[in-house]
Design a protein around this motif. Structure first.
Motif, PDB file in Angstrom:
ATOM      1  N   ARG A   1       0.826  -0.983   0.047  1.00 54.72           N
ATOM      2  CA  ARG A   1       0.165   0.058   0.063  1.00 54.72           C
ATOM      3  C   ARG A   1       0.951   1.223  -0.095  1.00 54.72           C
ATOM      4  NH1 ARG A   1      -4.400  -2.107  -0.001  1.00 54.72           N
ATOM      5  NH2 ARG A   1      -5.619  -0.400  -0.353  1.00 54.72           N
ATOM      6  N   LEU A   2       0.833   2.266  -0.884  1.00 59.52           N
ATOM      7  CA  LEU A   2       1.368   3.378  -1.257  1.00 59.52           C
ATOM      8  C   LEU A   2       0.938   4.475  -0.536  1.00 59.52           C
ATOM      9  CD1 LEU A   2       2.292   2.844  -4.983  1.00 59.52           C
ATOM     10  CD2 LEU A   2       3.308   1.579  -3.019  1.00 59.52           C
ATOM     11  N   LEU A   3      -0.400   4.508  -0.210  1.00 57.96           N
ATOM     12  CA  LEU A   3      -1.304   5.449   0.654  1.00 57.96           C
ATOM     13  C   LEU A   3      -1.721   5.060   1.881  1.00 57.96           C
ATOM     14  CD1 LEU A   3      -3.565   6.613  -2.210  1.00 57.96           C
ATOM     15  CD2 LEU A   3      -1.220   7.413  -1.686  1.00 57.96           C
ATOM     16  N   ASP A   4      -1.462   6.129   2.763  1.00 59.17           N
ATOM     17  CA  ASP A   4      -1.802   5.772   4.195  1.00 59.17           C
ATOM     18  C   ASP A   4      -3.465   5.895   4.335  1.00 59.17           C
ATOM     19  OD1 ASP A   4      -2.613   8.550   4.504  1.00 59.17           O
ATOM     20  OD2 ASP A   4      -0.876   9.138   5.516  1.00 59.17           O
ATOM     21  N   GLU A   5      -3.780   5.725   5.452  1.00 63.65           N
ATOM     22  CA  GLU A   5      -5.391   5.549   5.644  1.00 63.65           C
ATOM     23  C   GLU A   5      -6.104   6.858   5.343  1.00 63.65           C
ATOM     24  OE1 GLU A   5      -3.175   5.292   8.088  1.00 63.65           O
ATOM     25  OE2 GLU A   5      -3.187   3.053   8.216  1.00 63.65           O
ATOM     26  N   THR A   6      -5.399   8.291   5.256  1.00 64.11           N
ATOM     27  CA  THR A   6      -5.831   9.256   4.939  1.00 64.11           C
ATOM     28  C   THR A   6      -5.836   9.783   3.483  1.00 64.11           C
ATOM     29  OG1 THR A   6      -3.938  10.387   5.782  1.00 64.11           O
ATOM     30  CG2 THR A   6      -5.562  10.352   7.222  1.00 64.11           C
ATOM     31  N   GLY A   7      -5.208   8.630   2.689  1.00 63.63           N
ATOM     32  CA  GLY A   7      -5.150   9.051   1.433  1.00 63.63           C
ATOM     33  C   GLY A   7      -3.817   9.695   0.914  1.00 63.63           C
ATOM     34  N   ASN A   8      -2.880   9.882   1.709  1.00 65.47           N
ATOM     35  CA  ASN A   8      -1.589  10.682   1.544  1.00 65.47           C
ATOM     36  C   ASN A   8      -0.443   9.405   1.224  1.00 65.47           C
ATOM     37  OD1 ASN A   8      -2.622  13.324   1.784  1.00 65.47           O
ATOM     38  ND2 ASN A   8      -2.593  13.013   4.266  1.00 65.47           N
ATOM     39  N   TRP A   9       0.443  10.204   0.557  1.00 67.49           N
ATOM     40  CA  TRP A   9       1.559   9.052   0.159  1.00 67.49           C
ATOM     41  C   TRP A   9       2.461   8.781   1.248  1.00 67.49           C
ATOM     42  CZ3 TRP A   9       2.237   6.924  -4.374  1.00 67.49           C
ATOM     43  CH2 TRP A   9       1.816   7.629  -5.556  1.00 67.49           C
ATOM     44  N   LYS A  10       2.808   7.564   1.862  1.00 74.73           N
ATOM     45  CA  LYS A  10       3.592   6.900   2.561  1.00 74.73           C
ATOM     46  C   LYS A  10       4.899   7.409   2.246  1.00 74.73           C
ATOM     47  CE  LYS A  10       1.123   3.125   4.150  1.00 74.73           C
ATOM     48  NZ  LYS A  10       1.108   1.571   4.195  1.00 74.73           N
ATOM     49  N   ASP A  11       5.905   7.510   2.880  1.00 76.36           N
ATOM     50  CA  ASP A  11       7.446   7.641   2.823  1.00 76.36           C
ATOM     51  C   ASP A  11       7.941   6.467   2.025  1.00 76.36           C
ATOM     52  OD1 ASP A  11      10.170   8.134   2.538  1.00 76.36           O
ATOM     53  OD2 ASP A  11      10.433   8.631   4.638  1.00 76.36           O
ATOM     54  N   LEU A  12       7.925   6.316   0.742  1.00 73.40           N
ATOM     55  CA  LEU A  12       8.166   4.892   0.308  1.00 73.40           C
ATOM     56  C   LEU A  12       9.738   4.661   0.316  1.00 73.40           C
ATOM     57  CD1 LEU A  12       5.832   5.311  -3.235  1.00 73.40           C
ATOM     58  CD2 LEU A  12       5.323   4.711  -0.685  1.00 73.40           C
TER      59      LEU A  12
END
Ligand SMILES: Cc1ncc(C[n+]2csc(CCOP(=O)(O)OP(=O)(O)O)c2C)c(N)n1
Length: 250
Positions: free
Chosen positions: A125-136
């Motif tokens: 999953r590239l996005l967090d629960e709030t729909g923002n990018w995770k630090d990939l």
């Protein structure tokens, strides 16, 4: 080296005998667990409890080896035989494997796709629960598998090309992109079955990678067959390694 995570050791680091023993046992256990997952999963399919299933037995050791050089920030673009690689990279548990086999619709049970992808199709999953990018850059990443064989190849090339662009274009090294790359150091790891290397997408991607000189590592799980068709009917010289020798860098 952390005893809890032996695959994270640096290649050049001195390893004590006890640490080495622990790594070997850890890897053996993982290979065995993954094999049992394949055997049990196949039974679940053949007895009608799971709708379909594709498994990674026979490919365990090569995938554990590959996972040892897969680092935070890197990306995988692979296919349905990669369960051991996903497990060795800390991206898949046995429980999650069976959740996807039964198409569990809860994303917490099947983080790859909440039962939406076909069996054995992996993703992180590239996005967090709030729909923002995770630090990939702090994560091991997998793009979502798709079902057409060799369909992972153009994306693999694109992921590798992205690293090259981050390396060469210093204007991308700013806050806006810092969750995606650290100076383009990321490597794109690809996997494909030997029969699927007959697809045009495979040759296009390999050729482009040679021309572009991008950080791409590709493993072919060469087991001699595409379903029931032996490679003498579909691979030049009956060996994709032999056929690709002309692509070697001078
Ligand atoms: C474009 C396309 N053609 C056919 C299929 C059906 N299909 C699924 S797996 C497979 C065989 C793949 O063999 P190989 O690449 O050797 O991988 P293996 O499963 O042996 O690891 C085929 C023909 C498909 N998924 N996509």
């Amino acid at each position: 080296m952390s005893a809890n995570n032996p695959s994270q050791h640096e290649a050049k680091q001195e390893i004590s005998f006890n640490d080495f023993k622990e790594i070997v046992l850890h890897d053996y256990r993982l290979a065995n667990e993954s094999r049992q997952v394949s055997l049990l999963g196949r039974k679940e399919v053949l007895t009608g409890k799971a709708k379909f299933g594709i498994f990674g037995d026979g490919k365990e050791i090569a995938q554990i080896a590959m996972a040892k050089v897969f680092r935070n920030g890197d990306f995988r673009s692979g296919y349905y035989r990669d369960q051991t690689f996903m497990m060795a990279s800390g991206l898949l548990t046995v429980q999650e494997f069976f959740a996807q086999l039964y198409a569990h619709p809860d994303v917490n049970a099947d983080p790859s796709s909440a039962g939406r992808l076909m069996n054995g199709h992996y993703a992180t999953r590239l996005l967090d629960e709030t729909g923002n990018w995770k630090d990939l850059t702090a994560l091991k990443n997998s793009s979502g598998d798709i079902s057409p064989t060799a369909g992972q190849m153009p994306r693999l090339l694109g992921l590798a090309l992205a690293s090259k662009l981050y390396r060469s274009n210093k204007s991308l090294n700013n806050d806006k992109f810092k969750k995606f790359s650290v100076n383009g150091n990321e490597v794109a790891f690809g996997t494909i079955g030997d029969a699927s290397t007959s697809e045009g997408l495979f040759f296009e991607a390999i050729n482009a990678a040679g021309v572009l000189q991008v950080p791409m590592a590709i493993s072919v799980w060469d087991d001699g067959y595409g379903i029931s068709v032996p490679k003498k009917f579909q691979t030049t010289k009956q060996s994709i390694s032999e056929a690709l020798k002309g692509f070697e860098k001078n």
